[in-house]
Scaffold this active site. Structure first.
Site, PDB file in Angstrom:
ATOM      1  N   ASN A   9     -18.700  34.894 143.220  1.00 18.13           N
ATOM      2  CA  ASN A   9     -17.934  33.732 144.078  1.00 18.13           C
ATOM      3  C   ASN A   9     -18.172  32.652 143.353  1.00 18.13           C
ATOM      4  OD1 ASN A   9     -17.013  31.628 145.547  1.00 18.13           O
ATOM      5  ND2 ASN A   9     -18.101  32.025 147.247  1.00 18.13           N
ATOM      6  N   LYS A  11     -16.694  29.720 143.336  1.00 18.67           N
ATOM      7  CA  LYS A  11     -16.421  28.446 144.152  1.00 18.67           C
ATOM      8  C   LYS A  11     -15.530  27.590 142.877  1.00 18.67           C
ATOM      9  CE  LYS A  11     -20.765  29.165 146.532  1.00 18.67           C
ATOM     10  NZ  LYS A  11     -21.708  28.748 147.493  1.00 18.67           N
ATOM     11  N   HIS A  95     -15.485  31.506 154.463  1.00 18.60           N
ATOM     12  CA  HIS A  95     -16.947  31.314 153.814  1.00 18.60           C
ATOM     13  C   HIS A  95     -17.501  29.948 154.675  1.00 18.60           C
ATOM     14  CE1 HIS A  95     -19.737  29.646 150.760  1.00 18.60           C
ATOM     15  NE2 HIS A  95     -19.586  30.818 150.421  1.00 18.60           N
ATOM     16  N   GLU A  97     -18.548  27.285 153.658  1.00 19.18           N
ATOM     17  CA  GLU A  97     -18.279  26.138 152.919  1.00 19.18           C
ATOM     18  C   GLU A  97     -16.873  25.600 153.536  1.00 19.18           C
ATOM     19  OE1 GLU A  97     -18.830  26.961 148.848  1.00 19.18           O
ATOM     20  OE2 GLU A  97     -21.039  26.939 149.430  1.00 19.18           O
ATOM     21  N   GLU A 167     -24.006  35.592 155.157  1.00 18.79           N
ATOM     22  CA  GLU A 167     -24.299  34.713 154.601  1.00 18.79           C
ATOM     23  C   GLU A 167     -25.055  33.673 155.422  1.00 18.79           C
ATOM     24  OE1 GLU A 167     -22.387  34.604 150.394  1.00 18.79           O
ATOM     25  OE2 GLU A 167     -21.074  33.202 151.699  1.00 18.79           O
ATOM     26  N   GLY A 173     -27.309  28.683 148.132  1.00 23.86           N
ATOM     27  CA  GLY A 173     -27.323  27.481 147.041  1.00 23.86           C
ATOM     28  C   GLY A 173     -28.740  26.852 147.389  1.00 23.86           C
ATOM     29  N   SER A 213     -28.285  32.751 147.936  1.00 25.77           N
ATOM     30  CA  SER A 213     -29.363  32.717 146.747  1.00 25.77           C
ATOM     31  C   SER A 213     -29.809  34.112 146.156  1.00 25.77           C
ATOM     32  CB  SER A 213     -30.456  32.014 147.261  1.00 25.77           C
ATOM     33  OG  SER A 213     -30.223  30.606 147.720  1.00 25.77           O
TER      34      SER A 213
HETATM   35  P1  PGA Z   1     -25.438  31.252 146.332  1.00 21.59           P
HETATM   36  O1  PGA Z   1     -23.962  31.138 147.205  1.00 21.59           O
HETATM   37  O2  PGA Z   1     -25.628  32.640 145.739  1.00 21.59           O
HETATM   38  O3  PGA Z   1     -25.464  30.223 145.283  1.00 21.59           O
HETATM   39  O4  PGA Z   1     -26.485  30.976 147.530  1.00 21.59           O
HETATM   40  C1  PGA Z   1     -23.762  32.544 147.814  1.00 21.59           C
HETATM   41  C2  PGA Z   1     -22.281  32.266 148.630  1.00 21.59           C
HETATM   42  O5  PGA Z   1     -22.160  30.958 148.822  1.00 21.59           O
HETATM   43  O6  PGA Z   1     -21.492  33.238 148.521  1.00 21.59           O
END
Ligand code: PGA
Length: 255
Positions: A9, A11, A95, A97, A167, A173, A213
């Site tokens: 992903n 983003k 997601h 976000e 998630e 992140g 992560s």
């Molecule tokens: P990350 O993001 O691996 O940077 O923690 C995962 C995601 O948001 O799908």
């Protein structure tokens, strides 16, 4: 036996040139992988270019979001049909976000899931709890609600074909991944919920992947848990070699 899914992903990262260069590098590094589904999720602007760069490979392309209407006066939005036209066959929906920064509700997630299925895009539906919800012991209740409301009106056949991404928001992140045991507990609970709603076959077919992560160093311990069928990877998916290492570690028989 479920085929593992390793999904990148990106983003809001990568220009068209950067996305194409990544795809060219990755296709070499994963050319022998036939036992996992590998998915790239570029920003909308690079979907077509990445699909072209991945042609002739087993790499799949996902949109990072979609809007549920098929067409019309919806400035800034992208429909399932437009994503398909650009070369996507998957789409990330809900997601955290989107839910937290853009106010997306479970009802919106459900409308998007149904729109994706109507256009034969495979939804990757994200669920997960906040730190506060985990600390007050509400994790499994939150996941139950997100699954129940997000998957309203789906058939068992449709549910079995989905990819659900667990998630935990506190792990995205932050460098702080869920432990394999914490993730397995959540994944088992999601699968039990799917079984209750859609029956044993659908629950056994549905891939439930972990995100938050994920790194080359952590993928193996996560993906060998019985209910973890791969990963959705943000930060560590921006570099083709690191992502290829994650693909290697997430395969059923790693090399
Ligand atoms: P990350 O993001 O691996 O940077 O923690 C995962 C995601 O948001 O799908």
């Amino acid at each position: 036996m479920r085929t593992p899914v390793l999904a990148a992903n990106w983003k809001m990262h990568k220009t068209i040139d950067e996305a194409v260069a990544f795809t060219a590098a990755l296709r070499e590094q994963v050319k022998d992988v036939t036992d996992a589904e590998i998915i790239l999720s570029p920003p909308f602007t690079a979907v077509r270019a990445v699909a072209d760069a991945a042609r002739g490979t087993r790499l799949g392309i996902a949109g990072q979001d979609l809007f549920w209407e098929t067409q019309g006066a919806f400035t800034g939005e992208v429909s399932a049909g437009l994503l398909k036209d650009a070369g996507a066959t998957y789409v990330i929906i809900g997601h955290s976000e989107r839910r937290h920064l853009f106010g997306e509700t479970d009802a919106a997630v459900n409308a998007k899931v149904r729109a994706a299925l109507a256009s034969a895009l495979t939804p990757i539906i994200c669920v997960g709890e906040t730190l506060e919800e985990r600390e007050s012991n509400r994790t499994l209740a939150v996941l139950d609600r997100q699954i129940a409301e997000g998957l309203t009106e789906l058939t068992a056949e449709e549910a079995g074909g989905l990819i659900v991404a667990y998630e935990p928001i506190w792990a995205i992140g932050t460098g702080r991944s869920a432990t394999p045991a914490q993730a397995q507990e959540a994944h088992a609970s999601i699968r039990a919920r799917l079984e209750q709603a859609f029956g044993r076959d659908a629950a056994a077919r549905c891939r439930v992947i972990y995100g938050g992560s994920v790194k080359p160093e952590s993928i193996r311990k996560l993906s060998t848990q019985p209910d973890i069928d791969g990963a959705l990877v943000g930060g560590a998916s921006l570099d083709p070699s690191r992502f290829a290492q994650i693909v290697a570690g997430g395969r059923p028989t790693p090399v």
